[in-house]
Write an enzyme that holds these catalytic residues in place. Structure first.
Site, PDB file in Angstrom:
ATOM      1  N   ARG A  34      -9.260   2.540  -1.192  1.00  0.00           N
ATOM      2  CA  ARG A  34      -9.150   2.307  -2.638  1.00  0.00           C
ATOM      3  C   ARG A  34      -9.854   0.998  -2.976  1.00  0.00           C
ATOM      4  O   ARG A  34      -9.646  -0.020  -2.309  1.00  0.00           O
ATOM      5  CB  ARG A  34      -7.679   2.253  -3.055  1.00  0.00           C
ATOM      6  N   ARG A  59      -1.686  -5.363  -7.419  1.00  0.00           N
ATOM      7  CA  ARG A  59      -2.755  -4.400  -7.181  1.00  0.00           C
ATOM      8  C   ARG A  59      -3.782  -4.438  -8.318  1.00  0.00           C
ATOM      9  O   ARG A  59      -3.785  -5.357  -9.128  1.00  0.00           O
ATOM     10  CB  ARG A  59      -2.154  -3.008  -7.007  1.00  0.00           C
ATOM     11  N   LYS A 106       5.231  -3.240  -4.150  1.00  0.00           N
ATOM     12  CA  LYS A 106       3.973  -3.312  -4.915  1.00  0.00           C
ATOM     13  C   LYS A 106       4.231  -3.867  -6.309  1.00  0.00           C
ATOM     14  O   LYS A 106       5.340  -3.793  -6.849  1.00  0.00           O
ATOM     15  CB  LYS A 106       3.333  -1.940  -4.986  1.00  0.00           C
ATOM     16  N   LYS A 134       2.268  -4.110 -10.234  1.00  0.00           N
ATOM     17  CA  LYS A 134       1.177  -3.545 -11.028  1.00  0.00           C
ATOM     18  C   LYS A 134       1.146  -4.172 -12.419  1.00  0.00           C
ATOM     19  O   LYS A 134       2.191  -4.373 -13.040  1.00  0.00           O
ATOM     20  CB  LYS A 134       1.334  -2.025 -11.154  1.00  0.00           C
ATOM     21  N   CYS A 157      -2.005  13.663  -9.502  1.00  0.00           N
ATOM     22  CA  CYS A 157      -2.274  12.829  -8.332  1.00  0.00           C
ATOM     23  C   CYS A 157      -2.992  13.660  -7.272  1.00  0.00           C
ATOM     24  O   CYS A 157      -3.199  14.862  -7.432  1.00  0.00           O
ATOM     25  CB  CYS A 157      -0.971  12.266  -7.774  1.00  0.00           C
ATOM     26  N   CYS A 178      -2.400  13.290   1.123  1.00  0.00           N
ATOM     27  CA  CYS A 178      -1.280  12.377   0.911  1.00  0.00           C
ATOM     28  C   CYS A 178      -0.111  12.738   1.823  1.00  0.00           C
ATOM     29  O   CYS A 178       0.380  13.870   1.805  1.00  0.00           O
ATOM     30  CB  CYS A 178      -0.834  12.419  -0.550  1.00  0.00           C
ATOM     31  N   CYS A 221       4.964  14.594  -5.426  1.00  0.00           N
ATOM     32  CA  CYS A 221       6.218  13.991  -4.981  1.00  0.00           C
ATOM     33  C   CYS A 221       6.763  13.142  -6.119  1.00  0.00           C
ATOM     34  O   CYS A 221       6.089  12.966  -7.140  1.00  0.00           O
ATOM     35  CB  CYS A 221       5.985  13.160  -3.709  1.00  0.00           C
ATOM     36  N   CYS A 280       2.578   8.646  -8.950  1.00  0.00           N
ATOM     37  CA  CYS A 280       1.235   8.073  -9.072  1.00  0.00           C
ATOM     38  C   CYS A 280       0.547   8.483 -10.367  1.00  0.00           C
ATOM     39  O   CYS A 280      -0.239   7.712 -10.918  1.00  0.00           O
ATOM     40  CB  CYS A 280       0.381   8.488  -7.876  1.00  0.00           C
TER      41      CYS A 280
END
Length: 1500
Positions: free
Chosen positions: A995, A1064, A1134, A1136, A1357, A1363, A1402, A1406
């Site tokens: 990424r 991120r 994470k 964001k 996603c 994934c 899931c 995302c």
């Protein structure tokens, strides 16, 4: 037992039922395309199979077998092969399938095979029957439903009695007839004693005798005797095979047998049948013998005639037994009064002057000359299509002509019809296979010539002929002859100076001098020449223009299917290869990888690639468009350039024509990865262009190809000195070997434990996620601490046959999918479940299961909770094992998950084993957490370098896999082929996702081109635009990982902090209409990203090195291992950040840890930002402690303070976030635990000032707005729709190539802006550059925005196959799901209405599904939680409406809701708001209440 009582209403059903009763095997020939409806006889056969009806002929204890066979799969060859296994075989087919099978029919005629043939429903071509007159079959015709039933019985009895084939044919009219009862088996058995049947001597070999009926009165038709000295039965050779040419019968005997069988049928059913039937007046002077489907219509019409009708006293003769033809029987039914006889033959196209039936009649009457010196006048007619309105007129015309003094022969009665086959049996290209033809059109455009195109206008040529390779090759040769003639004309014209314009002579000379290898140049000159000839004005120029097509070079292709692979000589493939001509052949193989083993070993396809390579004159390529589009493209280009035959074998596997592209993709990947379908290119020219002759484009290689390469292209004519095991032998041996290896491994492990004093304990686990495996290994350590001889292994690794020898067994299993066993326990369970001889009386057992009681919340699905452990527990009890403790059930919903129930269960286990008071507690190292990994990593270094250099595996260690996330890459594996590789003993197909860190989603055209090239060189030839506005590459294998990241940095991008527990990629509104403001916001996004970037130099040490692999410090020369913001443990989870610019919320600002809402003053100048904190999407299914959350507003800050505000919010999270439970570690939980006010206060303390009151703002949508806009600076921007962000080339859509060309054409300050909705904006396009950009967009169809509002507003996603967290499909499936809704929405008038729909594989979120108006969140493969009621502006969370729905259920729910919205909505009311207003779903006012007031409450 007799068949169930009932009725039949079609002749096909009647014949099919009889075929089933009188056969061991029935082959039902079906249309080529599997998407076509089941036709003809199959319905009745299916019902017989369903009811398990016992046949009359099938051996006792067995049922007849029914096999549908596709028309293009050589069904009659299958019948020949079936005779090697069964004695009594029948076939049901349409008449159009017969002519192409004549070579097989000649063989089948020697055996008791019955073929029931249905003539075309519209207008049958009886030449398909007459073409079989010399094949050797008895041909019997029936004219009604009742006759079809009776004569089907007669046909089978005749075949069995004579040992000779029978074809029973009839016309099947449209619609149903008056029903008749099923055949009476009791009546049949009165004249057919099954005990008299004689079966083939041995199963598995061709029948060695033609006597199948033991009749005390003697066999009706004895075969001709062979030389008794040979000692074999008729037709049998010394080697045990059958010589089909040596079986002889006398025609008279067969006809006598036919009459005998008709008599038996009369006894059984009471109806009489004869070879010929006469209908009409006994003193008629005119008679018509009709061979066609209209016979009964003629009979009825004549019977209804009045006295004045010219045809009132005309008789009609019908043919019931066409072969063997009995002149005697025909003459016996013709009244002696008949002076004129018309013969009407129903054919589509007459190929001979006199019809075959007419010749039979003439021959019969001539044979009667000795008895009757005068014979009737015979007149032949072609019988065309007639209906009830034209039959009377036709009859008058027939009679008038036949009664005239000079009758006209071969008159056509009725209309002409198409010469082609039945509609169902039309040769057609399956829709899926157009992928390759579209590629050819894209590559060659007007230059393409498909020589055997199905839609080619070849008057009078049936598709079955025009589509085969021989015809296509003939068309090529004919065209070459025409081209040679044209060249001669051109040469003559030059010599004679015949052109008016001297320049024409020059162009003609240039064209003639260029050879075919300079095709592009020759075509250019040819185009000039055509223009010149059009203006030349000479007579010769006009003549030459008629052949203008030959002046332009073409790429000639013959396209076909793998059906050609069964017989290379007969199909014409051999002719093309052996010719050496410059013609290309594309052969599409559709055999799915998963069904390859089901293929009949005796009916195998030949490897056309190897066959062609052995000729050494042909270019050969093996391609698969769903594996490598670029390799397929390259193969087509190389094939066209090769001066000689080219064979391109293309893989496109599918079971049904309706299979989705996703299914085809998965099958292709399995085939290519396993080596079943290798990708390669072979150019026989010796080392031209410095390239090898053979280029392998896939890693796996078929055994046959290996052998070919070892022979170095020398065709071996001698037998191998070392025998090679057959595939089936090797396969079975391999299975036995693996089983033996497991047994030895287990025995060896047991020996290691022999020195231990305690009782043995065998621990078996089945685990997908690792919990059951870790628990089992911990149990083993504890058992050893108590003195037990404990061993642990996966269930599938344990030999089930040894289970009875174990003393104490513990089984621990988790739950997968819909109550299924995990993959490494399924084989074990299947063996246990199906075992009937496993004795476990001496085994003590205990079972512990791991599951989630809320995973399947509906009451009817409760059975899936911990189902594997429950099933295993009860099955072991049934097999006699003795339980040590009660079944233990761990539940993820308990306070400590499965650990809540486990300690008590384990204590009871020690007690049962008598070791509860033995030994001390084993000191176990605590599990390594992410926090430990970060602390021990030396600022994100870990052992990444060592892992990258380890060539023994494609993976890196688990700890390093966590650390590489901070560097912008995830380790993944291809889940489409995971199980296949496991069963092959291979590790998963590991690869890496990379990424890019790209603040604000802005990149230059040069950077776009760099990513495009890296995707081709290092990845899987595609790249993804993510929901956070950056690039993502997939399929990068380990050895290419470092070069890929280095190449990204060379492009002045990087990947650091794109993932991991750090801040991120910072998102920013795309703002195509306000470039100045966008530029300013972009600078803040970059400033925040750079300020919060980790300062460790590990990234540059690992990934950025020079050519000598030495360290290259891109970030500066100072080596600093210190993190002033993050510290050694970085963040708990994470982090964001996104910047939105009202009125558009295209970044979903509420979904981020920090959301910045830009505020501008009245002059449009940026003043500052409203600051949100605590947004986040990740959850865990049915864990109510986890939930999505929208950000809470903290207040307003001036733009100068925004970077520090973001830093301080992050620092509060760093110091207060939960580092023990990663599911509770995001900022959203920190804020909810602390309270918004307390959290705001802590941030303000660090800032040194307070947030101001938030400024007013409003959002209008969170979707992108497509098309062209002009900004305030006069620059142009085009927002392009990219479905789910995937940039790739497909046969239908050259998106990646098109955008590459656009990037090359962009000038000045033009740039690409990636949006949070996975689309791209071509920005800053100057007016003078617009025409070229628009031209390219149009050329590659990139400007197409004619999509539904639903599709334009959808996103997904990645999910499968890469994934590791995916539970269900997403990116590959959402377009399919949307397509199934679009038609309905258009009917409701909602095509252009925007509805925000999102799908994820899931619950980690995302694609931010929890903010969508409609969301499908994957729960298991094919099952989704349906969420409704999100805010259209991205301001409100949705809520669970139904759990675990499949596609059909989701559509059933959504369609009525969309209909209500269309009818009941208020002006401007969006779908999510509408659902909340009418009470379908309750609004989610804050994240903590996400699980409250759901429509579908869990039921206990």
């Amino acid at each position: 037992m007799a068949p169930p009582l009932g009725f039949v209403s079609t002749r096909e059903d009647a014949a099919a039922r009889v075929a089933y009763l009188f056969s061991e095997t029935v082959l039902s020939v079906q249309p080529n395309l599997k998407s076509a409806p089941v036709v003809g006889f199959q319905h009745a056969l299916d019902r017989m199979v369903y009811h398990k009806v016992r046949g009359i002929v099938a051996k006792r204890g067995t049922l007849p077998s029914v096999y549908p066979v596709r028309y293009n799969a050589d069904p009659f060859l299958t019948a020949v092969e079936e005779l090697g296994r069964k004695t009594f075989v029948s076939v049901t087919a349409a008449s159009s399938t017969l002519p192409a099978a004549i070579t097989h029919l000649a063989k089948l005629a020697k055996f008791p095979v019955v073929i029931h043939v249905s003539m075309s429903r519209n207008f049958a071509d009886y030449s398909e029957i007459t073409s079989l007159r010399q094949v050797g079959f008895t041909l019997i015709q029936s004219f009604s439903l009742r006759e079809a039933q009776d004569l089907a019985i007669a046909s089978h009895m005749l075949a069995i009695r004579t040992g000779k084939g029978v074809i029973h044919f009839f016309h099947q009219p449209e619609g149903e007839e008056t029903p008749i009862p099923f055949e009476d088996v009791n009546q049949i058995e009165k004249v057919f004693d099954r005990n008299s049947l004689v079966y083939g001597e041995t199963e598995g070999s061709t029948v060695g005798t033609n006597v199948y009926w033991n009749d005390t009165a003697g066999v009706v038709a004895e075969p001709a005797k062979e030389d008794s000295s040979v000692g074999k039965t008729n037709g049998e050779q010394a080697n045990g095979t059958i010589d089909l040419t040596k079986v002889e019968y006398k025609t008279a005997d067969i006809f006598h047998a036919t009459e005998t069988v008709f008599e038996l049928v009369r006894i059984a059913v009471g109806r009489t049948y004869r070879a010929f039937e006469y209908h009409g007046a006994g003193n008629a002077d005119t008679a018509l013998l009709i061979f066609g489907s209209s016979a009964q219509v003629f009979i009825t019409t004549i019977a209804q005639a009045g006295w004045g009708d010219i045809y009132s006293k005309v008789g009609v003769i019908t043919v019931r037994v066409y072969r063997p033809w009995s002149a005697e029987k025909l003459l016996s039914v013709i009244p002696r009064s008949v002076k004129r006889l018309g013969v009407l033959e129903q054919v589509h196209r007459q190929t001979t002057k006199w019809g075959p039936v007419l010749l039979d009649v003439i021959s019969s009457l001539n044979s009667d000359l000795s008895k009757s010196p005068s014979i009737p006048v015979i007149v032949g007619y072609q019988l065309g299509h007639l209906d009830s309105k034209t039959i009377r007129q036709a009859l008058r015309g027939i009679v008038q002509n036949i009664q005239s003094e000079a009758p006209i022969q071969n008159l056509l009665v009725g209309g002409r019809t198409s010469h082609d086959v039945d509609t169902e049996y039309h040769l057609a290209q399956p829709e899926l296979e157009t992928a390759y033809s579209k590629m050819l059109y894209n590559v060659f455009a007007d230059k393409l010539s498909i020589l055997n195109a199905l839609d080619k206008d070849d008057a009078g040529i049936p598709r079955t002929i025009a589509s085969n390779p021989e015809y296509g090759f003939g068309a090529y040769l004919a065209r070459e002859e025409e081209k040679k003639a044209l060249m001669s004309k051109l040469q003559r014209a030059i010599k004679e100076n015949a052109f008016a314009n001297p320049e024409t002579n020059d162009l003609v000379s240039r064209w003639l001098l260029l050879d075919s290898e300079n095709s592009s140049k020759r075509s250019d000159v040819g185009a000039e020449l055509i223009s010149m000839l059009e203006t030349d004005g000479s007579e010769v120029a006009s003549s030459l223009l008629k052949h203008r097509a030959h002046l332009l070079e073409t790429s000639s292709w013959i396209i076909g299917s793998d059906a050609w692979s069964y017989d290379l000589g007969n199909s014409g493939v051999h002719n093309v290869i052996a010719s050496g001509k410059n013609v290309n052949m594309l052969i599409i193989d559709s055999q799915p990888f998963t069904t390859r083993s089901a293929q009949d070993a005796s009916h195998r396809k030949k490897d056309i690639g190897l066959y062609a390579m052995n000729y050494s004159n042909a270019y050969v390529a093996s391609i698969a468009v769903y594996s490598s589009y670029t390799q397929a493209l390259q193969a087509f280009i190389e094939a066209d350039k090769f001066a000689g035959p080219s064979i391109v074998i293309a893989y496109l596997p599918y079971n049904e024509e309706t299979d989705s592209a996703l299914t085809v993709l998965q099958e292709t990947k399995k085939a290519v990865d396993s080596g079943y379908w290798p990708l390669y290119r072979w150019d026989p020219r010796p080392g031209e262009n410095g390239l090898p002759n053979f280029q392998l484009d896939s890693q796996a290689l078929k055994k046959e190809l290996s052998e070919f390469l070892e022979r170095e292209n020398h065709l071996s004519q001698v037998a191998r000195r070392v025998p090679v095991f057959g595939e089936n032998i090797a396969g079975s041996y391999g299975s036995e070997l693996r089983s033996e290896q497991r047994k030895k491994a287990k025995d060896a492990y047991s020996k290691l434990l022999e020195g231990l004093t305690g009782p043995p304990l065998t621990i078996l686990f089945a685990s997908d996620g690792g919990n059951a495996e870790n628990l089992s290994k911990r149990l083993q350590r504890r058992a050893k601490g108590r003195g037990l001889g404990a061993m642990v292994m996966a269930m599938d690794d344990f030999p089930v046959e040894d289970l009875g020898a174990e003393e104490n067994v513990v089984l621990i299993t988790s739950t997968a999918g819909q109550g299924e066993f995990p993959q490494n326990g399924r084989n074990f369970w299947e063996a246990i479940k199906s075992s009937t001889d496993l004795d476990l009386a001496s085994v003590n057992y205990a079972v512990f299961g791991l599951g989630d009681s809320h995973y399947w919340p509906r009451k009817q699905d409760k059975i899936y909770y911990n189902k594997p452990s429950k099933d295993l527990y009860h099955r072991l009890e049934i097999l006699g094992a003795k339980q040590m403790v009660d079944l233990g059930l761990g539940d993820d919903q308990d306070p400590d998950g499965y650990q809540t129930a486990y300690p008590g269960w384990e204590a009871e286990l020690w007690k049962a084993l008598g070791v509860d008071g033995v030994g001390a507690a084993v000191d176990e190292p605590p599990p390594l957490t992410n926090e430990d990994i970060k602390i021990q990593s030396n600022y994100l270094r870990g052992t990444i370098v060592e892992g990258l250099n380890d060539e023994s595996t494609g993976a890196i260690s688990a700890s390093d896999a966590q650390l590489t996330k901070f560097h912008g890459t995830y380790m993944q594996d291809d889940r489409d082929i995971r199980e296949q590789r496991k069963t092959s003993g291979l590790e998963p197909a590991f690869s890496f996702m990379i990424r890019v860190r790209m603040p604000a989603g802005v990149s230059t055209p040069a950077q776009w081109l760099a990513i495009d090239q890296i995707a081709d060189d290092k990845g899987n030839h595609t790249f993804k635009m993510t929901t956070r506005g950056t690039y993502q590459l997939h399929g990068v294998i380990k050895k290419k990982l470092k070069p890929a990241i280095k190449a990204i940095n060379v492009a002045l991008l990087d990947t650091i902090a794109a993932c991991g527990d750090v801040n991120r990629n910072v998102m920013c509104a795309a703002l195509p209409y306000n470039s100045a403001l966008h530029k300013e916001l972009t600078s803040y996004a970059r400033g925040i990203s750079e300020h919060l970037l980790p300062k460790t130099t590990a990234y540059h040490e690992i990934w950025i090195t020079d050519d000598n692999d030495e360290k290259k410090l891109v970030a500066g020369n100072a080596v600093v291992d210190f993190e002033p913001l993050y510290g050694p443990t970085y963040l708990p989870r994470k982090f964001k950040i996104a910047i939105a610019m009202p009125p558009y919320n295209d970044v979903d600002v509420y979904a981020n840890d920090v959301g910045l809402i830009a505020i501008v003053d009245d002059d449009g100048k940026l003043t500052g930002f409203n600051v949100l904190a605590g947004g986040g999407m990740g959850t865990t299914h049915n864990n109510k402690k986890t939930y999505p959350r929208t950000g809470s507003i903290l207040g307003f800050v001036n733009k100068e303070d925004v970077i520090m505000a973001c830093e301080k919010i992050m620092l509060v999270q760093r110091d207060n976030g939960d580092r023990k439970d990663r599911k509770h570690a995001r900022l959203k939980y920190t804020i909810d635990d602390m309270g918004v006010d307390v959290f705001r206060q802590k941030v303000e303390e660090l800032l040194g000032f307070k947030f101001e009151e938030p400024r007013a703002f409003s959002f209008e949508s969170n979707i992108d707005h497509f098309g062209w806009v002009k900004d305030e600076q006069g620059l142009n921007h085009f927002t392009m729709f990219v479905e789910n962000g995937r940039i790739e080339d497909t046969p239908e859509f050259q998106m990646k190539t098109g955008l590459r060309q656009v990037a090359l054409a962009m000038k000045g300050g033009a740039e690409f802006r990636l949006t949070g909705n996975q689309h791209v904006i071509l920005s800053n396009i100057a007016d003078e550059d617009m025409p070229e950009i628009k031209r390219l967009l149009a050329e590659y169809k990139l400007d197409n925005l004619q999509f539904s509002g639903l599709r334009l507003s959808s996103s997904a996603c990645v999910a499968f196959p890469t994934c590791g967290l995916a539970m269900a499909e997403s990116e590959r499936y959402l377009p399919i799901f949307v397509s199934k809704l679009e038609t309905y929405l258009e009917e409701l008038g909602l095509r252009h209405d925007s509805v925000v729909m999102r799908m994820t594989g899931c619950p980690n979120g995302c694609a931010r599904p929890w903010l969508a108006e409609v969301a499908l969140v994957g729960k298991a493969y094919g099952a989704y939680n349906l969420m409704l009621g999100g805010g259209y502006f991205g301001q409100r969370l949705n809520k669970l409406y139904r759990s675990s729905v499949n596609e059909e259920q989701a559509l059933e729910i959504l369609k009525p809701l969309f209909k209500r919205w269309a009818l009941e909505r208020e002006d401007g009311e969006h779908f999510g708001d509408f659902l909340v207003r009418i009470g379908v779903i309750k609004p989610t006012l804050e994240g903590k209440k996400f699980h409250e007031d759901v429509v579908e409450e869990d039921e206990e």
